[in-house]
Motif scaffolding. Structure first.
Motif, short mmCIF file in Angstrom:
data_model
loop_
_atom_site.label_atom_id
_atom_site.label_comp_id
_atom_site.label_asym_id
_atom_site.label_seq_id
_atom_site.Cartn_x
_atom_site.Cartn_y
_atom_site.Cartn_z
N THR A 102 -6.51 -2.45 -5.68
CA THR A 102 -7.33 -2.75 -4.51
C THR A 102 -8.78 -2.96 -4.93
OG1 THR A 102 -7.99 -0.47 -4.01
CG2 THR A 102 -5.82 -1.18 -3.22
N SER A 103 -9.65 -3.05 -3.95
CA SER A 103 -11.08 -3.20 -4.23
C SER A 103 -11.68 -1.93 -4.80
CB SER A 103 -11.83 -3.59 -2.95
OG SER A 103 -11.55 -2.68 -1.90
N CYS A 104 -10.93 -0.84 -4.75
CA CYS A 104 -11.33 0.43 -5.38
C CYS A 104 -10.53 0.57 -6.67
CB CYS A 104 -11.07 1.61 -4.45
SG CYS A 104 -11.43 3.23 -5.18
N ASP A 105 -11.19 0.71 -7.80
CA ASP A 105 -10.52 0.67 -9.10
C ASP A 105 -9.47 1.76 -9.30
OD1 ASP A 105 -11.88 -1.55 -9.93
OD2 ASP A 105 -13.42 -0.46 -11.06
N SER A 106 -9.56 2.85 -8.57
CA SER A 106 -8.61 3.95 -8.76
C SER A 106 -7.46 3.93 -7.76
CB SER A 106 -9.34 5.30 -8.66
OG SER A 106 -9.97 5.41 -7.40
N ILE A 107 -7.48 2.96 -6.84
CA ILE A 107 -6.45 2.92 -5.79
C ILE A 107 -5.67 1.61 -5.86
CG2 ILE A 107 -6.03 2.97 -3.30
CD1 ILE A 107 -8.44 4.75 -2.99
N TYR A 108 -4.36 1.73 -5.79
CA TYR A 108 -3.45 0.59 -5.86
C TYR A 108 -2.57 0.59 -4.61
CZ TYR A 108 -4.70 0.13 -10.83
OH TYR A 108 -5.38 -0.04 -12.01
N ALA A 109 -1.89 -0.53 -4.39
CA ALA A 109 -0.96 -0.61 -3.26
C ALA A 109 0.17 -1.58 -3.60
CB ALA A 109 -1.68 -1.08 -1.99
N VAL A 110 1.38 -1.22 -3.15
CA VAL A 110 2.55 -2.08 -3.36
C VAL A 110 3.39 -2.13 -2.09
CG1 VAL A 110 2.68 -1.59 -5.84
CG2 VAL A 110 4.00 -0.19 -4.24
N GLY A 111 4.24 -3.14 -2.01
CA GLY A 111 5.18 -3.24 -0.90
C GLY A 111 4.61 -3.89 0.34
N ASP A 112 5.26 -3.60 1.48
CA ASP A 112 4.94 -4.29 2.73
C ASP A 112 3.52 -4.03 3.21
OD1 ASP A 112 7.54 -5.07 2.55
OD2 ASP A 112 8.21 -4.16 4.43
N VAL A 113 2.91 -2.93 2.81
CA VAL A 113 1.55 -2.64 3.25
C VAL A 113 0.56 -3.66 2.71
CG1 VAL A 113 0.85 -1.10 1.37
CG2 VAL A 113 -0.03 -0.72 3.70
N GLY A 153 -5.16 4.68 9.81
CA GLY A 153 -5.30 6.12 9.73
C GLY A 153 -5.06 6.72 8.36
N LEU A 154 -5.11 5.90 7.32
CA LEU A 154 -4.87 6.41 5.97
C LEU A 154 -6.17 6.81 5.27
CD1 LEU A 154 -2.13 3.95 4.59
CD2 LEU A 154 -1.83 6.29 5.44
N GLY A 155 -7.31 6.59 5.91
CA GLY A 155 -8.58 6.95 5.29
C GLY A 155 -9.03 5.97 4.22
N LEU A 156 -8.51 4.76 4.24
CA LEU A 156 -8.83 3.78 3.20
C LEU A 156 -10.32 3.46 3.17
CD1 LEU A 156 -5.77 1.46 3.87
CD2 LEU A 156 -6.12 2.87 1.84
N GLU A 157 -10.96 3.54 4.32
CA GLU A 157 -12.39 3.21 4.39
C GLU A 157 -13.24 4.21 3.59
OE1 GLU A 157 -11.40 6.06 7.58
OE2 GLU A 157 -10.50 4.18 6.87
N THR A 158 -12.75 5.41 3.41
CA THR A 158 -13.52 6.42 2.67
C THR A 158 -13.66 6.07 1.19
OG1 THR A 158 -11.57 7.78 2.12
CG2 THR A 158 -12.68 8.22 4.23
N ALA A 159 -12.77 5.17 0.72
CA ALA A 159 -12.82 4.76 -0.69
C ALA A 159 -13.22 3.30 -0.84
CB ALA A 159 -11.46 4.99 -1.36
N GLY A 160 -13.59 2.67 0.27
CA GLY A 160 -14.02 1.28 0.22
C GLY A 160 -12.91 0.29 -0.04
N VAL A 161 -11.69 0.64 0.38
CA VAL A 161 -10.55 -0.26 0.19
C VAL A 161 -10.59 -1.35 1.25
CG1 VAL A 161 -8.04 -0.46 0.19
CG2 VAL A 161 -9.15 1.54 -0.85
N ILE A 172 -3.47 -4.33 2.94
CA ILE A 172 -4.35 -3.91 1.86
C ILE A 172 -4.43 -5.04 0.85
CG2 ILE A 172 -4.68 -2.26 -0.02
CD1 ILE A 172 -3.22 -0.18 1.61
N LEU A 173 -5.64 -5.50 0.60
CA LEU A 173 -5.84 -6.61 -0.33
C LEU A 173 -5.77 -6.11 -1.77
CD1 LEU A 173 -8.79 -8.42 1.51
CD2 LEU A 173 -6.33 -8.91 1.67
N VAL A 174 -4.97 -6.78 -2.58
CA VAL A 174 -4.77 -6.36 -3.97
C VAL A 174 -4.84 -7.57 -4.88
CG1 VAL A 174 -3.37 -4.33 -3.41
CG2 VAL A 174 -2.26 -6.56 -3.73
N ASP A 175 -5.04 -7.31 -6.18
CA ASP A 175 -5.00 -8.38 -7.16
C ASP A 175 -3.59 -8.53 -7.71
OD1 ASP A 175 -4.61 -6.36 -9.05
OD2 ASP A 175 -6.62 -6.50 -9.90
N ALA A 176 -3.42 -9.33 -8.74
CA ALA A 176 -2.09 -9.59 -9.29
C ALA A 176 -1.43 -8.34 -9.83
CB ALA A 176 -2.18 -10.66 -10.39
N TYR A 177 -2.22 -7.32 -10.15
CA TYR A 177 -1.69 -6.08 -10.72
C TYR A 177 -1.67 -4.95 -9.67
CZ TYR A 177 -2.26 -8.61 -15.04
OH TYR A 177 -2.18 -9.57 -16.03
N SER A 178 -1.76 -5.33 -8.39
CA SER A 178 -1.66 -4.40 -7.26
C SER A 178 -2.85 -3.47 -7.12
CB SER A 178 -0.36 -3.58 -7.34
OG SER A 178 0.77 -4.42 -7.22
#
Length: 450
Positions: A296-307, A272-280, A288-294
């Motif tokens: 996501t698949s969307c260049d302007s969106i990052y994620a850290v922690g348990d999520v 319910g976070l609307g992640l699909e609207t940004a292609g995350v 949430i899938l992230v690279d080594a620098y946190s």
């Protein structure tokens, strides 16, 4: 300063440890930052996790110490335990800590929105109030959420979110799960005088820890009066007229209990976070899938922690949040090293671990050497129970480098923290042996392992 086309340089969704650290450090780098938290600032750890739980651990350990008073020369009067007093004290300290988090953000110049936020695009969010906000970067730090297994009557169960607020002490408590949350709460309520049953679907608890260490704990738990129902799950829960519950297990056992605490795992809080609207992109568990620098698949969106479901530990989320801020706003790109992370289970007795288990080391390195110390801690002499500690060191067979350290016994978490520095530094068994012991102490066993 925020670029003209954006309201903020950074908008963080989630006010837990990772989100708060990321927001504060980003602001210190000169970014214009806002953060939204729909419940209470501090997240799982501070509000409904490790902090209040550790306070309950300390309270329950005091009950154990009271039982040793006579051997220590103390004569005590009538003793009683009042759950509301402990519960309210713990929750009042949580309130204090929440205020400190708010103060920290305010002092850093971070604007706080006490409402839910959802993503509406790569650079936009919408608050529950309807306000639309734009940001150059968005950070998702919404943590995890307890999972509830499917069975008839599961609506009668509570999770670790609610256990800190129950009105009456559960004299008969059933705990579902075999991970650290389940084991810790089972130990807490057992020590406080409750009749505790632990139910786990497999025959092994704490399965990610070294087997020699973990094998000690069920024996101790049973000796302390806990009923361990392993290799089974709940078939159904029925509420009785007096407010208690009848729980039927798949192995045929039926128990009458006052509360059922579900601690069977946590899932990334990404729905319910609307992640699909940004292609995350999300993983199979909703992480949430992230690279080594946190990122996501969307260049302007990052994620850290348990999520992100990388390592579900508060100190890891804090490091990830700090590294994100340094990378994106501090001109200092850096990734978090997720290897060799120390962890602890505040069971009774406690368990602590860092590095590879024996099984992992054999699989990865083949030639290894294992050293142990099996001893009765001096503080346990005052107890009538013959509980022993076990320390285990796993080393590379050729170089002697310490690959893992594992222990069960009083204060294990306090002891292993310093040892984790040595293991992270790739020191050897010879380096430990060359260090003079502190005697008499439990920690001295680390330099006397055979």
């Amino acid at each position: 300063m925020a670029e003209a086309e954006f309201d903020y340089d950074l908008f963080t969704i989630g006010g837990g440890s990772g989100g708060v650290r990321a927001s504060r450090i980003s602001a210190s780098h000169g970014a214009k930052v806002a953060i939204a938290e729909e419940y209470r600032m501090g997240g799982t750890c501070v509000i409904r996790g490790c902090v209040p739980k550790k306070m309950l651990v300390y309270a329950s350990m005091f009950a154990e110490e009271l039982g040793h008073a006579a051997h220590k020369g103390w004569t005590l009067g009538e003793k009683s335990f009042d759950w509301p007093t402990l519960r309210d004290f713990v929750n009042s300290d949580v309130d204090r800590l929440e205020g400190l988090y708010d103060g920290t953000l305010g002092n850093a110049g971070v604007e706080v929105y006490s409402e839910r936020a959802v993503i509406t695009g790569p650079n936009s969010v919408r608050l529950a109030s309807g306000k639309e906000i734009t940001a150059k970067k968005i950070l998702v730090a919404t943590g995890g959420w307890p999972m509830l297994p499917e069975f008839d009557g599961n609506e009668h169960c509570i999770t670790s979110n609610e256990i800190f607020h129950v009105e009456e002490f559960p004299q008969r408590l059933m705990v579902l799960g075999g991970g650290y949350i389940a084991v810790e709460f089972a130990g807490i309520f057992n020590a406080l005088g409750g009749d505790v049953t632990l139910v786990n679907r497999t025959d092994t608890i704490l399965r990610t820890y070294d087997s020699d260490i973990v094998d000690r704990l069920p024996v101790v738990m049973k000796a302390r009066g806990m009923d361990l129902q392993l290799g089974t799950v709940v078939d159904s829960v029925a509420k009785n007229d007096d407010g208690s519950f009848t729980v039927t297990l798949t192995n045929g056992v039926t128990k009458q209990v006052d509360r059922i605490l579900v601690a069977t795992g946590r899932k990334p809080n990404s729905e319910g976070l609307g992640l699909e609207t940004a292609g995350v992109e999300l993983g199979k568990a909703g992480e949430i899938l992230v690279d080594a620098y946190s990122k996501t698949s969307c260049d302007s969106i990052y994620a850290v922690g348990d999520v992100t479901n990388r390592v579900q530990l508060t100190p890891v989320a804090i490091r990830e949040g700090h590294a994100f801020a340094d990378t994106v706003f501090g001109n200092n790109p850096r990734a978090v090293d997720h290897s060799c992370i120390p962890s602890a289970v505040f069971s009774q007795p406690s368990i602590a671990s860092v590095g590879l288990t024996e099984a992992e080391a054999r699989k990865e390195h083949g030639d290894i050497a294992v050293y142990t110390s099996d001893f009765r801690p001096m503080k346990n002499i005052f107890s009538d129970r013959m509980e022993r500690g076990l320390y285990k060191m796993v080393c590379h067979g050729e170089t002697g480098q310490v690959l893992g350290l594992h222990m069960i016994g009083p204060e294990s978490a306090e002891i292993i923290q310093a040892a984790a520095v040595a293991i992270k530094a790739k020191l050897t068994k010879a380096d430990f042996d060359a260090t003079t012991a502190i005697h008499p102490s439990m920690a001295e066993e680390l330099v006397l392992l055979k």
